[in-house]
Design an enzyme around this catalytic site. Structure first.
Site, PDB file in Angstrom:
ATOM      1  N   GLY A   1       9.184   4.005   2.415  1.00 26.21           N
ATOM      2  CA  GLY A   1      10.003   3.860   3.451  1.00 26.21           C
ATOM      3  C   GLY A   1      10.168   2.381   3.801  1.00 26.21           C
TER       4      GLY A   1
ATOM      5  N   ASP B   1       7.982   0.150   6.480  1.00 23.79           N
ATOM      6  CA  ASP B   1       6.721  -0.744   6.045  1.00 23.79           C
ATOM      7  C   ASP B   1       7.268  -1.699   5.089  1.00 23.79           C
ATOM      8  OD1 ASP B   1       4.537   0.868   7.784  1.00 23.79           O
ATOM      9  OD2 ASP B   1       5.712   2.238   6.607  1.00 23.79           O
TER      10      ASP B   1
ATOM     11  N   SER C   1       7.458   7.014  13.784  1.00 24.52           N
ATOM     12  CA  SER C   1       5.830   6.552  13.064  1.00 24.52           C
ATOM     13  C   SER C   1       4.919   7.655  13.639  1.00 24.52           C
ATOM     14  CB  SER C   1       5.809   5.321  13.662  1.00 24.52           C
ATOM     15  OG  SER C   1       4.322   5.034  13.473  1.00 24.52           O
TER      16      SER C   1
ATOM     17  N   HIS D   1       9.030  10.836   6.932  1.00 23.42           N
ATOM     18  CA  HIS D   1       8.231  11.033   5.791  1.00 23.42           C
ATOM     19  C   HIS D   1       9.258  12.255   5.063  1.00 23.42           C
ATOM     20  CE1 HIS D   1       4.809  10.237   8.443  1.00 23.42           C
ATOM     21  NE2 HIS D   1       4.688   9.385   7.455  1.00 23.42           N
TER      22      HIS D   1
ATOM     23  N   GLN E   1      -7.925   1.098   4.545  1.00 22.17           N
ATOM     24  CA  GLN E   1      -6.567   0.151   4.955  1.00 22.17           C
ATOM     25  C   GLN E   1      -6.715   0.146   6.418  1.00 22.17           C
ATOM     26  OE1 GLN E   1      -3.653   3.031   3.324  1.00 22.17           O
ATOM     27  NE2 GLN E   1      -2.357   2.155   5.497  1.00 22.17           N
TER      28      GLN E   1
ATOM     29  N   GLY F   1       0.082  11.567   6.472  1.00 20.19           N
ATOM     30  CA  GLY F   1       0.167  12.785   7.291  1.00 20.19           C
ATOM     31  C   GLY F   1       0.617  12.378   8.753  1.00 20.19           C
ATOM     32  N   ALA F   2       0.337  13.472   9.427  1.00 25.87           N
ATOM     33  CA  ALA F   2       1.162  13.364  10.849  1.00 25.87           C
ATOM     34  C   ALA F   2       2.708  12.967  10.639  1.00 25.87           C
ATOM     35  CB  ALA F   2       0.688  12.398  11.739  1.00 25.87           C
TER      36      ALA F   2
HETATM   37  P1  AMP Z   1       2.484   6.565   6.443  1.00 27.89           P
HETATM   38  O1  AMP Z   1       2.124   8.082   6.426  1.00 27.89           O
HETATM   39  O2  AMP Z   1       2.706   6.028   7.666  1.00 27.89           O
HETATM   40  O3  AMP Z   1       1.756   5.688   5.503  1.00 27.89           O
HETATM   41  O4  AMP Z   1       4.108   6.491   5.603  1.00 27.89           O
HETATM   42  C1  AMP Z   1       4.068   7.094   4.503  1.00 27.89           C
HETATM   43  C2  AMP Z   1       5.528   6.735   3.843  1.00 27.89           C
HETATM   44  O5  AMP Z   1       6.454   7.015   4.715  1.00 27.89           O
HETATM   45  C3  AMP Z   1       5.510   5.492   3.769  1.00 27.89           C
HETATM   46  O6  AMP Z   1       6.174   4.833   2.587  1.00 27.89           O
HETATM   47  C4  AMP Z   1       6.401   4.760   4.999  1.00 27.89           C
HETATM   48  O7  AMP Z   1       7.130   3.541   4.706  1.00 27.89           O
HETATM   49  C5  AMP Z   1       7.236   5.901   5.006  1.00 27.89           C
HETATM   50  N1  AMP Z   1       7.761   6.143   6.296  1.00 27.89           N
HETATM   51  C6  AMP Z   1       7.183   6.038   7.779  1.00 27.89           C
HETATM   52  N2  AMP Z   1       8.002   5.982   8.681  1.00 27.89           N
HETATM   53  C7  AMP Z   1       9.179   6.034   8.255  1.00 27.89           C
HETATM   54  C8  AMP Z   1      10.382   5.963   8.795  1.00 27.89           C
HETATM   55  N3  AMP Z   1      10.619   6.189  10.273  1.00 27.89           N
HETATM   56  N4  AMP Z   1      11.451   5.984   8.162  1.00 27.89           N
HETATM   57  C9  AMP Z   1      11.405   6.245   6.719  1.00 27.89           C
HETATM   58  N5  AMP Z   1      10.186   6.258   6.023  1.00 27.89           N
HETATM   59  C10 AMP Z   1       9.031   5.918   7.024  1.00 27.89           C
END
Ligand code: AMP
Length: 280
Positions: free
Chosen positions: A148, A151, A186, A37, A61, A31-32
């Protein structure tokens, strides 16, 4: 957009989608949501997959309790963004749905991945990532899983367990989406002040510096200069590393031929950020 909160309801719903022979594209998130995303949602839609996003802030995590407590939560805005992006379905479970009573913690063999960089600095983090991905994939059984590049190490971890446990699921790694100045998007950026956002540009700038100044031979000096640049802006550096993209192993010398990437983790104020860039 349909919002499902129960795993059983989602399984029934997806069985119907599968019966229509539609491939299922899955975008797991915490989220956020931001454009990074949404780029994964768009990639899934472009694959003509039935696109399912999930939002679940996974407690297992977080190796740091205050990081979990401070993790931004913006669910109403997230729903609006997903609807705007044309995402047809959202899985929004609560913690008991993912970790029901009687849930047995498993250990995932991640080899060296667990002991370097994020594995080293966030003990237990990748076991928690594997636990949630295992649960989510067991419920959703997607054809394509969208992750993404932001990460990078997490992508390698998830690929390792997915290849073993869910071989029918293909992984698509999507490029990092950045703010105009280069800061990788992020959810944690929401916790940065304007001044800290400026300082956080040092991650992208240090990676760009390494890319520009890369030459065959020992890499120690290049990494040291990148650390100095980050420290000059007051960032606390966990690591600056360079890996061989073919096997994600850390390298100290470059032969001028293999594909390599730089990875950085550094803290700006109270916020820990990671970023990476293909260097060659
Ligand atoms: P998270 O919500 O941070 O766990 O991210 C969820 C998914 O979004 C993961 O596969 C991340 O790698 C991807 N993601 C987060 N930030 C970015 C970004 N700036 N560009 C592309 N993918 C992203």
């Amino acid at each position: 957009m349909i919002i499902l909160k129960k795993a059983a309801d989602l399984e029934t719903y997806l069985a119907d989608i599968r019966a229509k022979s539609l491939p299922i594209g899955f975008v797991p998130t915490m989220g956020a949501l931001h454009s990074g995303h949404l780029s994964l949602v768009e990639a899934s839609l472009q694959h003509n997959a039935f696109t399912l996003c999930s939002i679940f802030v996974n407690p297992t995590q977080f190796n740091n309790k205050s990081d979990l407590a401070n993790y931004p939560r913006t669910i109403e805005k997230d729903i609006a963004l997903l609807e705007g992006a044309g995402c047809p379905a959202l899985f929004l479970p609560d913690t008991e749905e993912i970790y029901p009573p009687g849930y047995q913690t498993k250990h995932y063999d991640l080899g060296a991945l667990e002991h370097v960089m994020e594995g080293k600095y966030r003990p237990g983090h990748f076991q928690g990532v594997c636990a949630v991905v295992d649960r989510l994939l067991s419920i959703t059984r997607p054809d394509i899983l969208f992750l993404g590049q932001k990460d990078y190490q997490q992508c390698m971890v998830i690929k390792k367990i997915t290849d073993r446990l869910y071989p029918d699921t293909r992984i698509e790694i999507c490029p990092t989406i950045r703010e105009p100045g280069g800061l990788a998007m992020s959810s944690r950026n929401a916790r940065l002040s304007d001044e800290e956002k400026q300082k956080a540009l040092a991650l992208y700038n240090a990676l760009s510096f390494m890319k520009t100044n890369l030459k065959p031979g020992p890499l120690e000096n290049l990494k040291k200069q990148a650390v100095q640049q980050l420290e000059k802006y007051g960032l606390g550096v966990d690591y600056v590393q360079i890996v061989d993209d073919s096997n994600f192993s850390i390298i100290d010398t470059w032969d001028g031929a293999v594909k390599i990437s730089g990875l950085i983790a550094a803290t700006v104020g109270a916020v820990r950020l990671i970023d990476n860039m293909s260097l060659y």
